[in-house]
Design a protein around this motif. Structure first.
Motif, short mmCIF file in Angstrom:
data_model
loop_
_atom_site.label_atom_id
_atom_site.label_comp_id
_atom_site.label_asym_id
_atom_site.label_seq_id
_atom_site.Cartn_x
_atom_site.Cartn_y
_atom_site.Cartn_z
N HIS A 249 -28.69 15.15 0.96
CA HIS A 249 -28.59 14.38 1.91
C HIS A 249 -28.95 12.80 1.54
O HIS A 249 -29.52 12.71 0.09
N GLY A 250 -29.04 11.88 2.17
CA GLY A 250 -29.38 10.72 1.84
C GLY A 250 -28.45 9.62 1.40
O GLY A 250 -27.16 10.05 1.09
N GLU A 251 -28.77 8.52 0.89
CA GLU A 251 -27.80 7.16 0.59
C GLU A 251 -27.13 7.90 -0.73
O GLU A 251 -26.10 7.36 -0.61
N LEU A 252 -27.64 8.08 -1.56
CA LEU A 252 -27.12 8.73 -2.98
C LEU A 252 -26.18 9.95 -2.71
O LEU A 252 -24.99 9.60 -3.06
N ALA A 253 -26.37 10.62 -1.94
CA ALA A 253 -25.34 11.76 -1.55
C ALA A 253 -24.45 11.34 -0.84
O ALA A 253 -23.11 11.78 -1.10
N ASP A 254 -24.64 10.65 0.15
CA ASP A 254 -23.40 9.91 1.19
C ASP A 254 -22.34 9.28 0.09
O ASP A 254 -21.41 9.21 0.51
N SER A 255 -22.99 8.73 -0.73
CA SER A 255 -21.92 7.84 -1.62
C SER A 255 -21.39 8.79 -2.66
O SER A 255 -20.48 8.25 -3.51
N GLY A 256 -21.78 9.94 -3.11
CA GLY A 256 -21.39 10.76 -4.00
C GLY A 256 -21.96 10.45 -5.29
O GLY A 256 -21.48 11.04 -6.54
N TRP A 257 -23.07 9.77 -5.28
CA TRP A 257 -23.61 9.02 -6.74
C TRP A 257 -24.28 10.26 -7.49
O TRP A 257 -24.98 11.30 -6.87
N VAL A 262 -28.80 13.91 -14.18
CA VAL A 262 -29.12 13.91 -12.60
C VAL A 262 -28.34 15.20 -12.06
O VAL A 262 -27.10 15.27 -12.10
N THR A 263 -29.12 16.13 -11.54
CA THR A 263 -28.54 17.19 -10.71
C THR A 263 -28.48 17.01 -9.11
O THR A 263 -29.40 16.58 -8.63
N ALA A 264 -27.38 17.08 -8.78
CA ALA A 264 -27.20 16.78 -7.34
C ALA A 264 -27.27 18.01 -6.33
O ALA A 264 -26.16 19.00 -6.90
N LEU A 265 -28.17 18.54 -5.70
CA LEU A 265 -28.35 19.62 -5.03
C LEU A 265 -27.61 19.71 -3.71
O LEU A 265 -27.33 18.51 -3.25
N GLU A 266 -27.32 21.00 -3.25
CA GLU A 266 -26.65 21.03 -2.09
C GLU A 266 -27.38 21.13 -0.87
O GLU A 266 -26.96 20.96 0.18
N GLN A 267 -28.72 21.62 -1.06
CA GLN A 267 -29.58 21.56 -0.03
C GLN A 267 -29.78 20.44 0.72
O GLN A 267 -29.77 19.27 0.19
N VAL A 268 -30.11 20.44 2.17
CA VAL A 268 -30.46 19.16 2.75
C VAL A 268 -31.78 19.58 3.66
O VAL A 268 -32.21 20.57 3.68
N GLY A 269 -32.26 18.38 4.19
CA GLY A 269 -33.45 18.46 4.88
C GLY A 269 -34.70 19.10 4.10
O GLY A 269 -34.62 19.02 2.86
#
Length: 291
Positions: A249-257, A262-269
């Motif tokens: 979640h968040g600004e970076l996830a919303d933009s797909g950054w 850097v590891t982009a996790l799937e979990q939110v909240g």
């Protein structure tokens, strides 16, 4: 950004691992940000880590707290936040001892460096000198927000530590394109705009979490740096580390950054906060086992 080095401070021993983690919506979560999309009986047990005006304000899962205690015992853990010092001091993270507190903490997006809870005035003075040379005066930013932010959706206007400005807004009422227009205007004056939850930050571009964490790295002699964060203001922090983690979640996830290392996790909240600490601890364990 060029920042003069402050005098070396003695340390009992070099820190092998340095962990720099953002707080809000990365490690700790408000009731709005918990994202508990499950039946009540399946929801995780939560630990309150911040109280304000007598009300619980921020949380993490109890399992996250257990993992964090282990991580803190194995590494130099540094909270890295856009919060002011007063806002940061409301947060009480779990630690290996009842009165544990981080040796270093970074507040005001890198403008304030706390050492054993005391402000490093030399660091702050150097940062202010850099901003004065490279950015428009903060008064100009504040004046523009006063004129352009519609009272219909603006709940608060604030200045943080005389370093940057931010708004608290009703996000769903924001005019289409207003943030983009503000971003272009601010960029010409050396400022970054970051939309995080209900807050819109205007932060001088040389004011970065990564620069402050690099100073902590220098002082501790750490050989491995790991970081975590969710917003645009955390991007440099993530890229400057040996490995970084961002939630789903968040600004970076919303933009797909994303970025190298850097590891982009799937979990939110709040589940993302627990997973971030689990991943950080796993890195420390592996490196320790390797020797």
């Amino acid at each position: 950004m060029t920042v003069l080095r402050t005098p070396e401070r003695p340390s009992s021993q070099p820190a092998r691992f340095l962990i720099g983690s953002d707080l809000d919506r990365t490690l700790i979560y408000s009731p709005r940000a918990l994202a508990l999309d499950m039946a009540d009986e399946q929801a995780p047990r939560l630990l309150t880590v911040e109280v304000h005006h007598g009300k619980p304000l921020s949380f993490m899962t109890e399992r996250c707290a257990e993992l964090l205690v282990e991580l803190i015992s194995a590494a130099e853990f540094v909270p890295v936040t856009t919060r002011t010092r007063a806002q940061y001091q409301r947060v009480h993270l779990p630690g290996p001892e009842p009165e544990w507190a981080p040796r270093y903490a970074i507040c005001a997006n890198g403008g304030q460096l706390l050492v054993d809870g005391i402000t490093d005035e030399d660091w702050n003075a150097q940062i202010r000198a850099t901003l004065a040379q490279n950015c428009a005066p903060l008064d100009e930013i504040v004046h523009h927000l006063a004129l352009s932010a519609d009272p219909e959706w603006t709940l608060k206007r604030r200045v943080a530590e005389d370093l940057f400005a931010y708004l608290v807004v009703e996000r769903e009422l924001l005019l289409p394109g207003w943030v983009a227009e503000l971003t272009d205007w601010a960029d010409e004056r050396g400022y970054t705009v970051s939309l995080q939850g209900r807050k819109i930050y205007l932060v001088p571009q040389p004011l970065t979490k990564s620069a402050a964490l690099a100073e902590v790295e220098r002082r501790t002699g750490a050989s491995m740096v790991l970081t975590a964060g969710d917003s645009l203001l955390d991007a440099e922090l993530l890229l400057a580390a040996d490995a970084g983690f961002r939630p789903g979640h968040g600004e970076l996830a919303d933009s797909g950054w994303t970025g190298p290392g850097v590891t982009a996790l799937e979990q939110v909240g709040v589940a993302a906060g627990e997973e971030i600490v689990r991943r950080l601890l796993a890195r420390v364990r592996v490196r320790t086992a390797v020797g």
